[in-house]
Structure formats: structure tokens, C-alpha cells
Design a protein around this motif. Structure first.
Motif, mmCIF file in Angstrom:
data_model
loop_
_atom_site.group_PDB
_atom_site.id
_atom_site.type_symbol
_atom_site.label_atom_id
_atom_site.label_comp_id
_atom_site.label_asym_id
_atom_site.label_seq_id
_atom_site.Cartn_x
_atom_site.Cartn_y
_atom_site.Cartn_z
ATOM 1 N N GLN A 83 0.842 -1.187 0.000
ATOM 2 C CA GLN A 83 0.000 0.000 0.000
ATOM 3 C C GLN A 83 0.877 1.238 0.000
ATOM 4 O O GLN A 83 2.093 1.160 0.205
ATOM 5 C CB GLN A 83 -0.907 -0.004 1.233
ATOM 6 N N TYR A 84 0.262 2.377 -0.271
ATOM 7 C CA TYR A 84 0.964 3.659 -0.166
ATOM 8 C C TYR A 84 0.748 4.217 1.230
ATOM 9 O O TYR A 84 -0.358 4.167 1.778
ATOM 10 C CB TYR A 84 0.445 4.643 -1.214
ATOM 11 N N LEU A 85 1.821 4.752 1.800
ATOM 12 C CA LEU A 85 1.759 5.361 3.125
ATOM 13 C C LEU A 85 2.363 6.753 3.081
ATOM 14 O O LEU A 85 3.393 6.966 2.438
ATOM 15 C CB LEU A 85 2.552 4.539 4.145
ATOM 16 N N TYR A 86 1.749 7.707 3.776
ATOM 17 C CA TYR A 86 2.400 8.990 4.009
ATOM 18 C C TYR A 86 3.456 8.793 5.082
ATOM 19 O O TYR A 86 3.181 8.184 6.130
ATOM 20 C CB TYR A 86 1.401 10.049 4.456
ATOM 21 N N LEU A 125 -2.470 8.594 -3.873
ATOM 22 C CA LEU A 125 -2.519 7.139 -3.745
ATOM 23 C C LEU A 125 -2.477 6.692 -2.286
ATOM 24 O O LEU A 125 -2.864 5.570 -1.964
ATOM 25 C CB LEU A 125 -1.348 6.511 -4.513
ATOM 26 N N ALA A 126 -1.974 7.544 -1.401
ATOM 27 C CA ALA A 126 -1.918 7.206 0.029
ATOM 28 C C ALA A 126 -3.132 7.685 0.797
ATOM 29 O O ALA A 126 -3.193 7.542 2.017
ATOM 30 C CB ALA A 126 -0.641 7.771 0.653
ATOM 31 N N GLY A 127 -4.102 8.290 0.097
ATOM 32 C CA GLY A 127 -5.330 8.696 0.753
ATOM 33 C C GLY A 127 -5.461 10.200 0.917
ATOM 34 O O GLY A 127 -4.703 10.996 0.369
ATOM 35 N N ALA A 150 5.066 -1.656 1.504
ATOM 36 C CA ALA A 150 4.482 -0.333 1.276
ATOM 37 C C ALA A 150 5.418 0.530 0.441
ATOM 38 O O ALA A 150 6.627 0.280 0.375
ATOM 39 C CB ALA A 150 4.174 0.363 2.597
ATOM 40 N N THR A 151 4.828 1.532 -0.186
ATOM 41 C CA THR A 151 5.582 2.617 -0.808
ATOM 42 C C THR A 151 5.355 3.854 0.044
ATOM 43 O O THR A 151 4.213 4.269 0.252
ATOM 44 C CB THR A 151 5.103 2.869 -2.249
ATOM 45 N N VAL A 152 6.420 4.409 0.574
ATOM 46 C CA VAL A 152 6.330 5.534 1.504
ATOM 47 C C VAL A 152 6.580 6.839 0.755
ATOM 48 O O VAL A 152 7.579 6.972 0.042
ATOM 49 C CB VAL A 152 7.341 5.387 2.655
ATOM 50 N N ILE A 153 5.665 7.790 0.892
ATOM 51 C CA ILE A 153 5.777 9.081 0.218
ATOM 52 C C ILE A 153 5.584 10.204 1.240
ATOM 53 O O ILE A 153 5.076 9.983 2.344
ATOM 54 C CB ILE A 153 4.742 9.229 -0.916
ATOM 55 N N GLN A 180 3.126 14.299 -7.183
ATOM 56 C CA GLN A 180 2.714 12.952 -6.822
ATOM 57 C C GLN A 180 2.335 12.176 -8.085
ATOM 58 O O GLN A 180 1.992 12.754 -9.112
ATOM 59 C CB GLN A 180 1.506 13.009 -5.878
ATOM 60 N N LYS A 181 2.370 10.841 -7.999
ATOM 61 C CA LYS A 181 1.968 10.022 -9.146
ATOM 62 C C LYS A 181 0.498 10.244 -9.494
ATOM 63 O O LYS A 181 0.104 10.196 -10.644
ATOM 64 C CB LYS A 181 2.221 8.539 -8.844
ATOM 65 N N ALA A 182 -0.298 10.446 -8.476
ATOM 66 C CA ALA A 182 -1.718 10.735 -8.677
ATOM 67 C C ALA A 182 -2.134 11.727 -7.606
ATOM 68 O O ALA A 182 -1.833 11.535 -6.430
ATOM 69 C CB ALA A 182 -2.558 9.463 -8.575
#
Length: 212
Positions: free
Chosen positions: A20-23, A208-210, A116-119, A151-153
Motif C-alpha cells: 500500500q501507499y503510506l504517508y 494514492l496514500a489517501g 508499502a511505498t512511503v511518500i 505525486q503520481k496521482a
């Protein structure tokens, strides 16, 4: 949902790849899907991550038992003031990998699992009430400044007007020039920023992380 090769442990405990994506500093929990966790005591699991995370210092854990095969969850809860991973300046994202899970010293996986992918969380710089940029309802563009906007999205959530109208990307405007520090919104021909004069209020940003 995919399973990393050979990720099966004693008693049929299995962990699944579902990154998942995480902040980095904002997201509160990381969920790792699994099955057959009902017989596993939470405090008997030992996790190893890359980049490194330390139990009790960086996170705590809990186990949620689902209603079907593969619906259990190992949940990591970020502790206040901690981060999921460092994301250096100029880097968009960092991959967080689960290297190992041990139960009473026995390894439960034999291949690393992408967790996870962290952004970095995006942030918009607001204007003071006496210094709000003034544009017309049909001004061709609006410039938004902030941090981590690339951001990617990304989707901007504007406050709904009294008539129920909400400014919508792709319908009312398009995103033009886009960097980490600046985003240019271009009005689509035939549309306008607002039906009436007054402040245009940004409620939040969705990536993507919400929602933040």
C-alpha cells in the motif's frame, strides 16, 4: 493478491503481497494480509524491515482475524512522532520491504515481501485573509504553492458551493505546470472557478496514500 514464493509457515500461516501507499509521517497504520493467524499470539511475532523499523520505538502491532481464508491482518500502528521511512530530498518515494517474520525464532517467510511505498504528504500554503490572491471567475489559471505536490496521482478537493457545485479536475480544470513546490490549475474553456464571487476554498488533497 499475490503470494511471495514459498511464503508458508508452520500451521499454515501465510503472508500475502499487497503493498500500500503510506504517508511518511501521517499514515497511522500499515496492514499486511495473511491467513491462519488465529492461533498466533501477537507478542510472539518478530518483524524485520528495510528500511529498519523497531518494535515499540517506531510501531506497535495487533492481529485482526477476518471472516475467510486470507482475510486476516497483521496491523502495524505508527507511534506518535515517528516515520515509516526516511524520504530524502529530491526523492519521490521509498519502498518499505518486510524482510522476515519470525514466530518463536522460526522464520515464517523465505522471500522478502513488498509492504508499502512511503511518500511525503503534500501540503498547500494557505494565504492570509487580507492577502488572498484575487482572480476573476474565468481567469485562465490559478497557481497553488506548497510542498511535496509532485505525486503520481493527485486530486484536489474543493469546498462545495451553496448550489451543490464542486470544482472538478478534468471537467472544470486541468493541472498544467506541476513541481513539488507549485501547481498551475488551468481553467477549461466555457467553465469558471465559481458561480459567484468569493473565496475558493481547498478542503484537502487526495493521492494514492489517501486523503490529507
Amino acid at each position: 493478491m499475490s503470494v511471495a514464493t514459498g511464503v508458508v509457515a508452520s500451521d499454515g500461516v501465510t503472508f500475502f503481497e499487497q503493498p500500500q501507499y503510506l504517508y511518511r509521517d501521517v499514515s497511522q497504520s500499515l496492514m499486511i494480509k495473511a491467513k491462519n493467524l488465529a492461533s498466533v499470539a501477537n507478542d510472539t511475532l518478530s518483524l524485520a524491515f528495510e528500511p529498519e523499523l523497531t518494535l515499540d520505538d517506531d510501531y506497535t502491532t495487533s492481529i485482526e482475524i477476518g471472516d475467510g481464508d486470507g482475510n486476516d491482518k497483521l496491523v502495524l500502528h505508527k507511534k506518535g512522532g515517528r516515520s515509516w521511512a526516511g524520504v530524502p530530498k529530491g526523492v519521490q518515494e521509498v519502498k518499505l520491504t518486510l524482510l522476515d517474520v519470525k514466530l518463536n525464532g522460526e522464520s515464517l517467510i523465505n522471500a522478502p515481501i513488498p509492504a508499502a511505498t512511503v511518500i511525503k504528504a503534500p501540503m498547500v500554503l494557505g494565504a492570509r485573509c487580507d492577502d488572498v490572491p484575487r482572480v476573476s471567475q474565468t481567469d485562465p489559471k490559478i497557481v497553488i504553492e506548497g510542498h511535496c505536490l509532485k505525486q503520481k496521482a493527485i486530486d484536489l478537493i474543493f469546498k462545495q458551493e451553496k448550489d451543490g457545485r464542486t470544482l472538478s479536475k478534468g471537467e472544470d480544470y486541468m493541472i498544467g505546470e506541476h513541481t513539488d513546490e507549485k501547481m498551475v490549475l488551468k481553467l477549461i474553456d466555457g467553465h469558471q472557478w465559481k458561480e459567484s464571487t468569493g473565496p475558493l476554498i481547498l478542503k484537502g488533497i487526495n493521492t494514492l496514500a489517501g486523503y490529507v
